[in-house]
Motif scaffolding. Structure first.
Motif, PDB file in Angstrom:
ATOM      1  N   LEU A  51       0.060  -1.260  -0.261  1.00 39.76           N
ATOM      2  CA  LEU A  51       0.178   0.121  -0.446  1.00 39.76           C
ATOM      3  C   LEU A  51       0.843   1.380  -0.242  1.00 39.76           C
ATOM      4  CD1 LEU A  51      -2.972  -1.152   2.454  1.00 39.76           C
ATOM      5  CD2 LEU A  51      -3.074  -1.248  -0.492  1.00 39.76           C
ATOM      6  N   ALA A  52       1.379   1.167   1.295  1.00 44.64           N
ATOM      7  CA  ALA A  52       2.433   2.507   1.404  1.00 44.64           C
ATOM      8  C   ALA A  52       3.445   2.553   0.078  1.00 44.64           C
ATOM      9  CB  ALA A  52       3.677   2.472   2.101  1.00 44.64           C
ATOM     10  N   GLY A  53       4.207   1.684  -0.942  1.00 44.89           N
ATOM     11  CA  GLY A  53       4.759   1.981  -1.710  1.00 44.89           C
ATOM     12  C   GLY A  53       4.105   2.233  -3.426  1.00 44.89           C
ATOM     13  N   ASN A  54       2.593   1.328  -3.356  1.00 44.56           N
ATOM     14  CA  ASN A  54       2.142   2.300  -3.799  1.00 44.56           C
ATOM     15  C   ASN A  54       1.318   3.049  -3.953  1.00 44.56           C
ATOM     16  OD1 ASN A  54       0.366   1.044  -6.589  1.00 44.56           O
ATOM     17  ND2 ASN A  54      -0.852   1.762  -6.032  1.00 44.56           N
ATOM     18  N   ASP A  55       1.063   3.863  -3.298  1.00 41.04           N
ATOM     19  CA  ASP A  55       0.915   5.056  -2.503  1.00 41.04           C
ATOM     20  C   ASP A  55       2.359   6.155  -3.109  1.00 41.04           C
ATOM     21  OD1 ASP A  55      -0.885   7.263  -1.317  1.00 41.04           O
ATOM     22  OD2 ASP A  55       1.095   7.613  -0.493  1.00 41.04           O
ATOM     23  N   SER A  56       3.380   5.742  -3.235  1.00 40.97           N
ATOM     24  CA  SER A  56       4.908   6.605  -3.521  1.00 40.97           C
ATOM     25  C   SER A  56       4.967   6.639  -4.598  1.00 40.97           C
ATOM     26  CB  SER A  56       5.767   5.879  -2.315  1.00 40.97           C
ATOM     27  OG  SER A  56       5.847   6.144  -1.023  1.00 40.97           O
ATOM     28  N   LEU A  57       4.681   5.241  -5.901  1.00 43.09           N
ATOM     29  CA  LEU A  57       4.686   5.713  -6.829  1.00 43.09           C
ATOM     30  C   LEU A  57       3.607   6.400  -7.526  1.00 43.09           C
ATOM     31  CD1 LEU A  57       5.736   2.705  -7.166  1.00 43.09           C
ATOM     32  CD2 LEU A  57       7.337   3.855  -7.282  1.00 43.09           C
ATOM     33  N   ALA A  58       2.469   6.893  -6.964  1.00 50.46           N
ATOM     34  CA  ALA A  58       2.207   6.596  -7.587  1.00 50.46           C
ATOM     35  C   ALA A  58       1.603   8.234  -7.215  1.00 50.46           C
ATOM     36  CB  ALA A  58       0.179   6.536  -6.577  1.00 50.46           C
ATOM     37  N   ARG A  59       2.134   9.026  -6.544  1.00 50.36           N
ATOM     38  CA  ARG A  59       2.714  10.459  -6.509  1.00 50.36           C
ATOM     39  C   ARG A  59       3.906  10.443  -7.289  1.00 50.36           C
ATOM     40  NH1 ARG A  59       4.719  11.197  -1.484  1.00 50.36           N
ATOM     41  NH2 ARG A  59       4.557   8.934  -0.361  1.00 50.36           N
ATOM     42  N   ALA A  60       4.068   9.226  -7.495  1.00 48.67           N
ATOM     43  CA  ALA A  60       5.516   9.963  -8.528  1.00 48.67           C
ATOM     44  C   ALA A  60       4.789  10.124  -9.538  1.00 48.67           C
ATOM     45  CB  ALA A  60       6.777   8.779  -8.226  1.00 48.67           C
ATOM     46  N   GLU A  61       4.012   9.052  -9.859  1.00 48.79           N
ATOM     47  CA  GLU A  61       3.185   9.036 -11.513  1.00 48.79           C
ATOM     48  C   GLU A  61       2.413  10.178 -11.619  1.00 48.79           C
ATOM     49  OE1 GLU A  61       0.672   6.755 -14.223  1.00 48.79           O
ATOM     50  OE2 GLU A  61       0.617   6.113 -12.480  1.00 48.79           O
ATOM     51  N   ALA A  62       1.967  10.900 -10.755  1.00 52.45           N
ATOM     52  CA  ALA A  62       1.241  12.415 -10.456  1.00 52.45           C
ATOM     53  C   ALA A  62       2.064  13.369 -10.943  1.00 52.45           C
ATOM     54  CB  ALA A  62       0.501  12.046  -8.867  1.00 52.45           C
ATOM     55  N   GLN A  63       3.440  13.057 -10.346  1.00 48.54           N
ATOM     56  CA  GLN A  63       4.314  14.590 -10.572  1.00 48.54           C
ATOM     57  C   GLN A  63       5.591  14.022 -11.655  1.00 48.54           C
ATOM     58  OE1 GLN A  63       4.778  17.169  -8.420  1.00 48.54           O
ATOM     59  NE2 GLN A  63       2.983  15.437  -7.111  1.00 48.54           N
ATOM     60  N   LEU A  64       5.368  13.375 -12.667  1.00 52.32           N
ATOM     61  CA  LEU A  64       6.208  12.964 -13.638  1.00 52.32           C
ATOM     62  C   LEU A  64       4.651  13.635 -15.137  1.00 52.32           C
ATOM     63  CD1 LEU A  64       7.018   9.751 -13.382  1.00 52.32           C
ATOM     64  CD2 LEU A  64       8.209  11.423 -13.960  1.00 52.32           C
ATOM     65  N   ARG A  65       3.134  13.226 -14.912  1.00 46.85           N
ATOM     66  CA  ARG A  65       2.362  13.762 -15.162  1.00 46.85           C
ATOM     67  C   ARG A  65       2.246  15.494 -15.164  1.00 46.85           C
ATOM     68  NH1 ARG A  65      -0.581  10.376 -17.734  1.00 46.85           N
ATOM     69  NH2 ARG A  65      -0.559   8.037 -16.932  1.00 46.85           N
ATOM     70  N   GLU A  66       2.339  15.648 -13.774  1.00 45.81           N
ATOM     71  CA  GLU A  66       2.047  17.177 -13.221  1.00 45.81           C
ATOM     72  C   GLU A  66       3.482  18.584 -14.101  1.00 45.81           C
ATOM     73  OE1 GLU A  66       1.191  20.664 -11.262  1.00 45.81           O
ATOM     74  OE2 GLU A  66       0.472  18.946 -11.942  1.00 45.81           O
ATOM     75  N   HIS A  67       4.373  17.555 -14.202  1.00 46.63           N
ATOM     76  CA  HIS A  67       5.201  18.372 -15.545  1.00 46.63           C
ATOM     77  C   HIS A  67       5.295  18.530 -16.512  1.00 46.63           C
ATOM     78  CE1 HIS A  67       8.161  17.290 -11.967  1.00 46.63           C
ATOM     79  NE2 HIS A  67       8.858  16.315 -12.947  1.00 46.63           N
ATOM     80  N   ARG A  68       4.451  17.179 -16.981  1.00 40.84           N
ATOM     81  CA  ARG A  68       4.088  17.465 -18.579  1.00 40.84           C
ATOM     82  C   ARG A  68       3.060  18.939 -18.209  1.00 40.84           C
ATOM     83  NH1 ARG A  68       6.165  16.333 -23.212  1.00 40.84           N
ATOM     84  NH2 ARG A  68       3.711  15.804 -23.961  1.00 40.84           N
ATOM     85  N   ILE A  69       1.672  18.939 -17.621  1.00 41.15           N
ATOM     86  CA  ILE A  69       0.750  20.162 -17.286  1.00 41.15           C
ATOM     87  C   ILE A  69       1.711  21.828 -17.658  1.00 41.15           C
ATOM     88  CG2 ILE A  69      -0.594  20.593 -16.198  1.00 41.15           C
ATOM     89  CD1 ILE A  69      -1.373  18.207 -15.323  1.00 41.15           C
TER      90      ILE A  69
END
Length: 364
Positions: A51-69
């Motif tokens: 759960l915690a690892g998946n949550d960290s990766l989800a936030r990392a993915e959100a930040q990568l998409r934030e870069h594109r935005i």
């Protein structure tokens, strides 16, 4: 085994019984503690690495998409203030991305190669993003658009896809951990049931041994003791045992033997007394009929020997006394006869003298 236990002292038997119970309880407690520890470890690992690892990766993915935005927004931004805001957002997004990845890194475990592959894509992504921003600031929108839709997009897509693959593997790992946890839970439940059955069987075995070596034999000795106390006859069991119960059985046997000996002694004394009484009765009956020679000829038991001697001595004394009385009576009869004869002689002389006097008187 039962014979061996029968010869053990009671404290040793109780120590063995409570020791076995302690071992069973220790086994149950150990199994429970081990199961609880393993389940806690599995749960914590599932929460932390899943759960915690998946949550960290989800936030990392959100930040990568934030870069594109941010890049797309920067491409169409038309004010200096908006551009500065986008620059601050990019810096914060990179910080948040780094924080999310740093948070996941200790949880990567066997997924470390995938994580390192993702880390390897980030410098190129940052380089493309920075190149786009520099070209955008120079005012070359055509080239900036080419970078945004080309190199920057490809590297961003590669990073996002790698991160998604990593998230997929994390989910798979979490699912496998869940399956392992379920399997362990089932195994732990089976072991708990087995240990419980083993403990129950052990308690039954301990109770059976205690019943066969202590409770039942003690009850048998108690029943025999009650029977003997009520005057009955019984054989005292368990006298060959070397424990406390054997000592009790030996003591009861001594009491029983003493009672038997006392009964035999009483019966013997009663028989002797009856024989003495019958013999004396015969002698007294003969004596009442005038037989002064009816001495006791039978041998009396030692306890009654003095009575026989005294009775015979008394009978002899009585016989001697009566003999003396008879002799005295004979002497009295002889003396009385002599007196009667003398009286008769005296009467004759007196009569003769009276006749002579009468003749003399007549002559005168």
């Amino acid at each position: 085994m039962i014979a061996t236990l029968n010869n053990w002292r009671l404290p040793k038997k109780l120590l063995l019984a409570f020791g076995c119970i302690g071992v069973l309880l220790t086994a149950l407690a150990t199994n429970a503690l081990w199961t609880n520890r393993e389940m806690t470890f599995i749960a914590n690992r599932h929460v932390e690495r899943g759960l915690a690892g998946n949550d960290s990766l989800a936030r990392a993915e959100a930040q990568l998409r934030e870069h594109r935005i941010i890049l797309f927004t920067d491409f169409i931004a038309d004010s200096a203030e908006e551009i500065r805001t986008l620059e601050r957002r990019m810096e914060q997004s990179r910080v948040d991305l780094r924080a999310a990845l740093d948070e996941f890194e200790p949880l990567a475990g066997e997924l470390a190669p995938e994580f390192e592959r993702l880390e390897g894509l980030l410098p190129g992504l940052y380089e493309s993003n920075d190149q786009f921003i520099a070209v955008r600031r120079s005012g070359d929108l055509v080239r900036a658009e080419a970078i945004l839709k080309g190199e920057a997009r490809d590297r961003s897509t590669a990073a996002v896809e790698q991160l998604q693959r990593l998230r997929t593997k994390v989910r798979e790992r979490a699912n496998q951990a869940d399956l392992d946890g379920r399997a362990f839970s089932t195994s732990a439940f089976i072991w708990a049931v087995l240990f419980t059955l083993l403990a129950a069987g052990g308690l039954v075995a301990i109770w059976t041994l205690i019943n066969r070596t202590i409770a039942k034999p003690m009850n048998e000795v108690a029943e025999v003791t009650t029977t003997l106390a009520n005057g009955g006859k019984a054989v005292v069991p368990h006298r060959a045992r070397q424990d406390e119960l054997g000592e009790i059985a030996k003591a009861v046997e001594q009491f029983r033997q003493a009672a038997v000996d006392r009964a035999e002694t009483d019966a013997r004394l009663a028989a002797e007394q009856q024989a003495v009484t019958a013999t004396l009765e015969q002698s007294l009956d003969a004596l009442s009929k005038g037989d002064l020679t009816a001495e006791v000829e039978a041998e009396f038991p030692p306890a009654y020997a003095a009575l026989r001697s005294n009775f015979n001595a008394a009978l002899r004394s009585l016989r001697a006394l009566i003999g003396s009385v008879i002799e005295s009576s004979a002497s009295l009869r002889t003396g009385a006869g002599e007196i009667a004869q003398a009286s008769e002689d005296l009467a004759r002389r007196t009569e003769s003298n009276a006749a002579s006097l009468e003749e003399t008187s007549a002559a005168l």
